[in-house]
Design a protein around this motif. Structure first.
Motif, PDB file in Angstrom:
ATOM      1  N   LEU A  66      -7.138  12.575  14.327  1.00  0.00           N
ATOM      2  CA  LEU A  66      -5.746  12.999  14.373  1.00  0.00           C
ATOM      3  C   LEU A  66      -5.615  14.377  14.997  1.00  0.00           C
ATOM      4  O   LEU A  66      -4.717  14.617  15.809  1.00  0.00           O
ATOM      5  N   TRP A  67      -6.527  15.290  14.637  1.00  0.00           N
ATOM      6  CA  TRP A  67      -6.489  16.662  15.170  1.00  0.00           C
ATOM      7  C   TRP A  67      -6.615  16.632  16.692  1.00  0.00           C
ATOM      8  O   TRP A  67      -5.854  17.295  17.408  1.00  0.00           O
TER       9      TRP A  67
ATOM     10  N   PRO B 205     -11.211  10.588  10.176  1.00  0.00           N
ATOM     11  CA  PRO B 205      -9.811  10.307  10.513  1.00  0.00           C
ATOM     12  C   PRO B 205      -9.004  11.575  10.779  1.00  0.00           C
ATOM     13  O   PRO B 205      -8.147  11.589  11.678  1.00  0.00           O
ATOM     14  N   GLN B 206      -9.289  12.644  10.026  1.00  0.00           N
ATOM     15  CA  GLN B 206      -8.586  13.901  10.247  1.00  0.00           C
ATOM     16  C   GLN B 206      -8.956  14.507  11.602  1.00  0.00           C
ATOM     17  O   GLN B 206      -8.103  15.080  12.283  1.00  0.00           O
ATOM     18  N   GLN B 207     -10.225  14.378  11.996  1.00  0.00           N
ATOM     19  CA  GLN B 207     -10.647  14.886  13.304  1.00  0.00           C
ATOM     20  C   GLN B 207     -10.002  14.086  14.433  1.00  0.00           C
ATOM     21  O   GLN B 207      -9.590  14.659  15.456  1.00  0.00           O
TER      22      GLN B 207
ATOM     23  N   LEU C 162     -13.720  18.544   8.752  1.00  0.00           N
ATOM     24  CA  LEU C 162     -12.679  17.576   8.427  1.00  0.00           C
ATOM     25  C   LEU C 162     -13.277  16.173   8.363  1.00  0.00           C
ATOM     26  O   LEU C 162     -14.341  15.908   8.937  1.00  0.00           O
ATOM     27  N   THR C 163     -12.590  15.274   7.697  1.00  0.00           N
ATOM     28  CA  THR C 163     -13.028  13.881   7.701  1.00  0.00           C
ATOM     29  C   THR C 163     -12.849  13.308   9.107  1.00  0.00           C
ATOM     30  O   THR C 163     -12.113  13.865   9.930  1.00  0.00           O
TER      31      THR C 163
END
Length: 206
Positions: free
Chosen positions: A123-124, A119-121, A116-117
């Protein structure tokens, strides 16, 4: 035998070992023995085979006994390691539970895909990294009466307020290596504290 050598006696072993009561009833007995050796060639015991008559195929039987002795030694060592692990885990549990600093273990479930990018990580982890273990000190510092009340909370927003995203980005950027750092934060109840983060997390009330 306890020095690591197999033994094959085809003589009257009762006369050779007069102080061994079990052999005295077996006049004329023959004996095979192999050592049970642990790590670093530490003797753990021995395996015996006795017979009232001459033992046929003694070398073959010694080989079979040796195989069983290796299996026995492996099981003894496995149990020893397991007992040491349990003892160490208990000591760690007692230390954490009686610490005056709040401590917790956080687990990311489901596991985070690392493709994941960033920012996605971030958020995750903010949504899925939750407390799975806690001590009583942490519960008190966060205003809870019981440590079970902390289980299931996410570190971000639920319990405390601090610059979570910055530190997660650093963690991801360092190839997921945890570094010791201390950051100020505020609990949901308005209490000021310091977060010391490494492979574990501890909260120190000020």
């Amino acid at each position: 035998v306890l020095q690591g050598q197999s033994l094959n006696l085809d003589a009257n072993v009762a006369s050779l070992f007069p102080n061994t009561i079990a052999l005295q009833a077996m006049q004329g007995a023959n004996l095979l023995a192999v050592p049970v050796m642990g790590l670093n060639d530490k003797p753990l015991g021995l395996m015996l085979l006795t017979a009232e008559k001459a033992i046929p195929n003694a070398e073959l039987l010694l080989s079979v006994l040796t195989i069983f002795a290796i299996r026995v030694a492996a099981e003894i060592e496995r149990k020893r390691v397991e007992e040491e692990r349990k003892a160490n885990a208990l000591q760690q549990e007692v230390f954490i539970e009686n610490s005056s600093s709040g401590m917790c273990v956080i687990e990311c479930d489901p596991p985070m895909p690392v493709d994941l990018t960033v920012p996605q990580q971030v958020l995750w982890m903010s949504e899925n990294a939750k407390v799975i273990e806690s001590n009583r000190a942490l519960a008190r510092l966060l205003g809870f009466r019981h440590k079970k009340s902390v289980i299931g909370y996410t570190l971000i927003s639920d319990m405390v307020r601090f610059d979570y995203a910055t530190h997660v980005r650093q963690f991801i950027g360092d190839n997921y290596k945890a570094h010791d750092y201390v950051v100020p934060l505020v609990s949901a109840g308005g209490k000021a504290a310091w977060l010391s983060a490494n492979l574990s997390l501890s909260l120190i009330h000020i």
